[in-house]
Design a protein around this motif. Structure first.
Motif, PDB file in Angstrom:
ATOM      1  N   TYR A  70       0.805  -1.227   0.000  1.00  0.00           N
ATOM      2  CA  TYR A  70       0.000   0.000   0.000  1.00  0.00           C
ATOM      3  C   TYR A  70       0.838   1.277   0.000  1.00  0.00           C
ATOM      4  N   ALA A  71       2.091   1.203   0.348  1.00  0.00           N
ATOM      5  CA  ALA A  71       2.950   2.393   0.438  1.00  0.00           C
ATOM      6  C   ALA A  71       3.588   2.652  -0.924  1.00  0.00           C
ATOM      7  N   ARG A  72       2.862   3.330  -1.763  1.00  0.00           N
ATOM      8  CA  ARG A  72       3.339   3.584  -3.130  1.00  0.00           C
ATOM      9  C   ARG A  72       4.606   4.434  -3.115  1.00  0.00           C
ATOM     10  N   GLY A  73       5.610   3.944  -3.816  1.00  0.00           N
ATOM     11  CA  GLY A  73       6.850   4.692  -3.929  1.00  0.00           C
ATOM     12  C   GLY A  73       7.794   4.511  -2.749  1.00  0.00           C
ATOM     13  N   THR A  75       9.645   1.564  -0.076  1.00  0.00           N
ATOM     14  CA  THR A  75       9.844   0.219   0.442  1.00  0.00           C
ATOM     15  C   THR A  75       9.793   0.338   1.958  1.00  0.00           C
ATOM     16  N   VAL A  76       9.436  -0.729   2.623  1.00  0.00           N
ATOM     17  CA  VAL A  76       9.367  -0.691   4.085  1.00  0.00           C
ATOM     18  C   VAL A  76      10.744  -0.363   4.656  1.00  0.00           C
ATOM     19  N   ALA A  77      11.789  -0.919   4.084  1.00  0.00           N
ATOM     20  CA  ALA A  77      13.146  -0.689   4.581  1.00  0.00           C
ATOM     21  C   ALA A  77      13.579   0.770   4.441  1.00  0.00           C
ATOM     22  N   ARG A  78      13.031   1.475   3.459  1.00  0.00           N
ATOM     23  CA  ARG A  78      13.424   2.864   3.219  1.00  0.00           C
ATOM     24  C   ARG A  78      12.669   3.859   4.091  1.00  0.00           C
ATOM     25  N   MET A  79      11.595   3.437   4.710  1.00  0.00           N
ATOM     26  CA  MET A  79      10.804   4.325   5.567  1.00  0.00           C
ATOM     27  C   MET A  79      11.589   4.685   6.821  1.00  0.00           C
ATOM     28  N   PRO A  80      11.361   5.887   7.345  1.00  0.00           N
ATOM     29  CA  PRO A  80      11.959   6.208   8.643  1.00  0.00           C
ATOM     30  C   PRO A  80      11.503   5.175   9.687  1.00  0.00           C
ATOM     31  N   ALA A  81      12.389   4.813  10.582  1.00  0.00           N
ATOM     32  CA  ALA A  81      12.104   3.757  11.561  1.00  0.00           C
ATOM     33  C   ALA A  81      10.845   4.031  12.385  1.00  0.00           C
ATOM     34  N   LEU A  82      10.636   5.269  12.790  1.00  0.00           N
ATOM     35  CA  LEU A  82       9.437   5.574  13.580  1.00  0.00           C
ATOM     36  C   LEU A  82       8.172   5.413  12.750  1.00  0.00           C
ATOM     37  N   VAL A 125       1.155   8.237   7.089  1.00  0.00           N
ATOM     38  CA  VAL A 125       0.541   7.179   7.887  1.00  0.00           C
ATOM     39  C   VAL A 125      -0.966   7.158   7.665  1.00  0.00           C
ATOM     40  N   ASN A 126      -1.585   8.320   7.648  1.00  0.00           N
ATOM     41  CA  ASN A 126      -3.027   8.396   7.418  1.00  0.00           C
ATOM     42  C   ASN A 126      -3.397   7.794   6.067  1.00  0.00           C
ATOM     43  N   GLY A 127      -2.657   8.146   5.028  1.00  0.00           N
ATOM     44  CA  GLY A 127      -2.959   7.633   3.693  1.00  0.00           C
ATOM     45  C   GLY A 127      -2.812   6.124   3.594  1.00  0.00           C
TER      46      GLY A 127
END
Length: 139
Positions: A70-73, A75-82, A125-127
């Protein structure tokens, strides 16, 4: 005996989520499973906190797979840890805690993201959670 209703204040679900976020972030930063972080605490956390942390740990692969789809654009690994920890917590509640209202899950996650990360994190997060909720909890 049933659990008392949560009305805010000491022992509130909001505080339990905040503590769960701290523990999930700690686990990731130490490279440890969430269960190990729970086991090493000198005082056990409130029951809802422990359930959230354990649940995220037990379903980590599933949660990351859902988030990634669901997170377009991103990757989970690239997201900020928080942000990643907040999303894991929210997705766990959406998928595995049907007793928690969808609106409460999303609004609490957005507040955590805004409080501990950035304003943009709150929108992100909301999206993501809103899209997941639309499919996971239709109607």
């Amino acid at each position: 005996m049933s659990e008392p209703p949560y009305r805010g204040g000491v022992g509130s679900r909001r505080e339990a989520r905040e503590r769960a976020l701290e523990l999930l972030y700690e686990a990731e930063s130490k490279g440890q499973p969430p269960a190990m972080v729970l086991e090493t605490l000198p005082v056990p956390p409130e029951a809802f906190t422990a359930e959230l942390v354990s649940g995220v740990g037990d379903h980590l692969a599933e949660l990351d797979e859902v988030i990634a789809s669901y997170a377009r654009g991103w990757t989970v690994a690239r997201m900020p840890a928080l942000d990643r920890a907040v999303l894991r917590l929210g997705v766990f509640e959406l998928l595995h805690r049907p007793d928690v209202p969808t609106g409460a899950v999303i609004s609490e996650a957005v507040e955590l993201a805004k409080r501990f990360s950035t304003e943009e994190s709150g929108r992100f997060v909301n999206g993501v959670l809103s899209a997941i909720a639309a499919d996971a909890r239709p109607g």
